[in-house]
Design a protein around this motif. Structure first.
Motif, PDB file in Angstrom:
ATOM      1  N   PHE A  93      27.829   1.304   8.251  1.00 19.77           N
ATOM      2  CA  PHE A  93      26.922   0.870   7.197  1.00 19.77           C
ATOM      3  C   PHE A  93      27.701   0.114   6.124  1.00 19.77           C
ATOM      4  O   PHE A  93      28.876   0.384   5.880  1.00 19.77           O
ATOM      5  CB  PHE A  93      26.215   2.071   6.560  1.00 19.77           C
ATOM      6  CG  PHE A  93      25.423   2.906   7.531  1.00 19.77           C
ATOM      7  CD1 PHE A  93      24.120   2.554   7.860  1.00 19.77           C
ATOM      8  CD2 PHE A  93      25.977   4.035   8.119  1.00 19.77           C
ATOM      9  CE1 PHE A  93      23.385   3.317   8.759  1.00 19.77           C
ATOM     10  CE2 PHE A  93      25.250   4.811   9.018  1.00 19.77           C
ATOM     11  CZ  PHE A  93      23.947   4.447   9.341  1.00 19.77           C
ATOM     12  N   ASN A  94      27.027  -0.806   5.443  1.00 21.35           N
ATOM     13  CA  ASN A  94      27.649  -1.527   4.335  1.00 21.35           C
ATOM     14  C   ASN A  94      26.650  -1.679   3.197  1.00 21.35           C
ATOM     15  O   ASN A  94      25.580  -1.061   3.206  1.00 21.35           O
ATOM     16  CB  ASN A  94      28.187  -2.884   4.797  1.00 21.35           C
ATOM     17  CG  ASN A  94      27.075  -3.853   5.164  1.00 21.35           C
ATOM     18  OD1 ASN A  94      25.955  -3.445   5.472  1.00 21.35           O
ATOM     19  ND2 ASN A  94      27.376  -5.145   5.146  1.00 21.35           N
ATOM     20  N   ALA A  95      27.004  -2.511   2.202  1.00 24.48           N
ATOM     21  CA  ALA A  95      26.138  -2.716   1.036  1.00 24.48           C
ATOM     22  C   ALA A  95      25.884  -4.209   0.858  1.00 24.48           C
ATOM     23  O   ALA A  95      26.552  -4.865   0.056  1.00 24.48           O
ATOM     24  CB  ALA A  95      26.790  -2.127  -0.211  1.00 24.48           C
ATOM     25  N   PRO A  96      24.948  -4.762   1.610  1.00 26.32           N
ATOM     26  CA  PRO A  96      24.755  -6.216   1.565  1.00 26.32           C
ATOM     27  C   PRO A  96      24.085  -6.742   0.307  1.00 26.32           C
ATOM     28  O   PRO A  96      24.078  -7.950   0.072  1.00 26.32           O
ATOM     29  CB  PRO A  96      23.873  -6.477   2.796  1.00 26.32           C
ATOM     30  CG  PRO A  96      23.131  -5.200   2.997  1.00 26.32           C
ATOM     31  CD  PRO A  96      24.086  -4.104   2.594  1.00 26.32           C
ATOM     32  N   GLY A 314      19.808  -0.211   8.723  1.00 28.20           N
ATOM     33  CA  GLY A 314      20.827  -0.850   7.909  1.00 28.20           C
ATOM     34  C   GLY A 314      22.206  -0.856   8.535  1.00 28.20           C
ATOM     35  O   GLY A 314      23.130  -1.444   7.974  1.00 28.20           O
ATOM     36  N   ALA A 315      22.373  -0.221   9.699  1.00 30.31           N
ATOM     37  CA  ALA A 315      23.673  -0.261  10.378  1.00 30.31           C
ATOM     38  C   ALA A 315      23.943  -1.682  10.861  1.00 30.31           C
ATOM     39  O   ALA A 315      23.037  -2.370  11.342  1.00 30.31           O
ATOM     40  CB  ALA A 315      23.702   0.714  11.545  1.00 30.31           C
ATOM     41  N   VAL A 316      25.196  -2.116  10.770  1.00 35.26           N
ATOM     42  CA  VAL A 316      25.524  -3.494  11.133  1.00 35.26           C
ATOM     43  C   VAL A 316      25.912  -3.644  12.597  1.00 35.26           C
ATOM     44  O   VAL A 316      26.019  -4.768  13.100  1.00 35.26           O
ATOM     45  CB  VAL A 316      26.666  -4.041  10.249  1.00 35.26           C
ATOM     46  CG1 VAL A 316      26.257  -4.057   8.802  1.00 35.26           C
ATOM     47  CG2 VAL A 316      27.948  -3.234  10.441  1.00 35.26           C
ATOM     48  N   ASN A 317      26.100  -2.531  13.303  1.00 33.25           N
ATOM     49  CA  ASN A 317      26.646  -2.601  14.667  1.00 33.25           C
ATOM     50  C   ASN A 317      25.908  -1.714  15.643  1.00 33.25           C
ATOM     51  O   ASN A 317      26.424  -1.435  16.732  1.00 33.25           O
ATOM     52  CB  ASN A 317      28.114  -2.155  14.655  1.00 33.25           C
ATOM     53  CG  ASN A 317      28.255  -0.660  14.374  1.00 33.25           C
ATOM     54  OD1 ASN A 317      27.471  -0.078  13.611  1.00 33.25           O
ATOM     55  ND2 ASN A 317      29.225  -0.020  15.001  1.00 33.25           N
ATOM     56  N   PHE A 318      24.720  -1.250  15.294  1.00 28.07           N
ATOM     57  CA  PHE A 318      24.135  -0.127  16.024  1.00 28.07           C
ATOM     58  C   PHE A 318      22.630  -0.297  16.129  1.00 28.07           C
ATOM     59  O   PHE A 318      22.015  -0.944  15.273  1.00 28.07           O
ATOM     60  CB  PHE A 318      24.447   1.162  15.244  1.00 28.07           C
ATOM     61  CG  PHE A 318      24.514   2.404  16.086  1.00 28.07           C
ATOM     62  CD1 PHE A 318      25.616   2.650  16.893  1.00 28.07           C
ATOM     63  CD2 PHE A 318      23.491   3.342  16.055  1.00 28.07           C
ATOM     64  CE1 PHE A 318      25.689   3.809  17.655  1.00 28.07           C
ATOM     65  CE2 PHE A 318      23.554   4.487  16.814  1.00 28.07           C
ATOM     66  CZ  PHE A 318      24.663   4.725  17.619  1.00 28.07           C
TER      67      PHE A 318
END
Length: 399
Positions: A93-96, A314-318
């Motif tokens: 997860f990140n904070a876009p 919101g996961a960037v890879n999943f």
């Protein structure tokens, strides 16, 4: 108890979120650690929080089978091997959105400063010169701002620029809805040839490496300004140096660099050092108290929702499974290889143990599938052991 390890002085707002959720086993480090120390620090951790200097590679993921999720308390995720994490069943997860305003304000401020030649004037006053000439100094009002990359930050820059009276044009590889009076350009060249100020807001990677090279700089208007607060590899720094030295560009503001110092006491190596018409900042586009607090809260909340409910929105890879209230006594989180019959295999194992599936959510991404199953009945250790032993299983947890 879920063990959480945070690195790089993550804002206390993250701890507040974890504590409110009852996740109190949190270890914090003020800085990034060398690889060997990093591995030791992460032993037993189920959640890890990092910023840009901590690198999580395939070797590290293989050494940490208990790791369940990663939180990047920043926008970028290049410091994480995203594909390996996915194949290990670990969402990242990140904070876009949380530092959007901070970066946008910096870009607008630098735009005004450079149009007015403030960096040069400031330097001259410090060295004993009282230069009041208006030559080469302009108002922002009526000038054209060209935004390359019209995402979360780029679009907000446009809104602020319009409030200052600027005309806004943008170019993006994807079709984007213009905000305010902004107008889309059909090509990068079309934008460059008309903008008084060009600001870059594109991701890193091979697709944007040296996007602004000697040819692109030559296409810019004589006397125009370049601002880069995106990624360091987007601009050919040597070509930019030449464009500034020749006078083709009147100024630049650079916040990110191809190679950046590893610590505060290491000097930046760049041909732009010492140029009075260039603003150099140490990758601080999002470094405000407000943005760091927002980032801490946003990423921590995503990690809490994953731990408490299995949601990966919101996961960037999943595979992204949205939040739903629990519909059964137990929730089973199953990550599997995306092959035909995977869902049937999973359901068959649960049925053989007398579990009644109340609700299921399935999403897939590439080689990986993710199923959230709410069930009634006893989910014993034997059930979990059989699910984990299945040939399709990457990992399986229960809530």
């Amino acid at each position: 108890m879920t063990r959480i390890v945070l690195f790089e002085n993550i804002h206390p707002s993250a701890l507040e979120v974890f504590n409110e959720a009852g996740l109190t086993d949190v270890v914090t480090y003020a800085a990034a650690l060398p690889p060997a120390e990093l591995r030791d620090a992460l032993q037993g951790a189920e959640l890890v929080g990092i910023r840009s200097r901590t690198h999580l590679d395939a070797e590290l993921f293989s050494a940490l089978p208990q790791l369940r999720a990663v939180g990047c308390f920043c926008i970028g995720t290049n410091q994480v091997d995203l594909n390996t994490a996915m194949l290990k069943g670990i969402p990242v997860f990140n904070a876009p959105f949380s530092n959007t305003r901070s970066v946008a304000e910096l870009v607008l401020g630098e735009t005004i400063l450079l149009l007015r030649r403030i960096p040069e004037k400031n330097d001259r006053v410090h060295h004993g010169h009282w230069d009041k000439a208006a030559d080469g100094a302009f108002e922002a009002r009526g000038k054209t701002l060209g935004i390359v990359g019209y995402g979360n930050i780029g679009s907000q820059v446009g809104i602020l620029a319009e409030a200052a009276g600027m005309r806004v044009v943008f170019y993006d590889v994807e079709a984007k809805l213009p905000l305010g009076n902004a107008r889309a350009c059909t090509s990068l060249h079309q934008l460059l040839e008309q903008a008084d100020v060009v600001t870059l807001h594109v991701p890193g990677g091979s697709g944007t490496k040296n996007l602004v090279n000697a040819k692109a700089l030559q296409a810019m208007k004589p006397g125009s300004i370049l601002i880069n607060a995106s990624r360091g590899t987007v601009v050919d720094i040597d070509a930019l140096h030449q464009a500034l030295q020749s006078g083709h560009l009147s100024g630049a503001a650079i916040d990110v660099f191809p190679v950046e110092p590893k610590g505060r006491d290491e000097a930046l190596q760049s041909p732009l050092i010492g140029m009075r018409n260039v603003i150099l900042t140490p990758h601080i586009g999002g470094s405000t108290q407000e943005s760091q607090e927002n980032i801490g809260r946003e990423v921590a909340e995503k990690l809490v929702r994953f731990v408490k409910s299995g949601t990966t929105k919101g996961a960037v890879n999943f595979p992204e499974v949205p939040y739903q209230d629990a519909g059964g006594a137990t929730r089973i989180l199953h990550v599997h290889r995306n092959v035909p019959g995977a869902l049937g295999t999973l359901s068959g194992v649960m049925a053989s143990h007398g579990l009644n599936i109340v609700r299921q959510q399935l999403q897939t991404l590439g080689e990986v599938g993710y199923v959230v199953s709410d069930v009634e009945g006893e989910v014993s250790d034997a059930v979990m052991a059989e699910l984990r032993a299945s040939a399709i299983t990457i990992r399986c947890d229960r809530i």
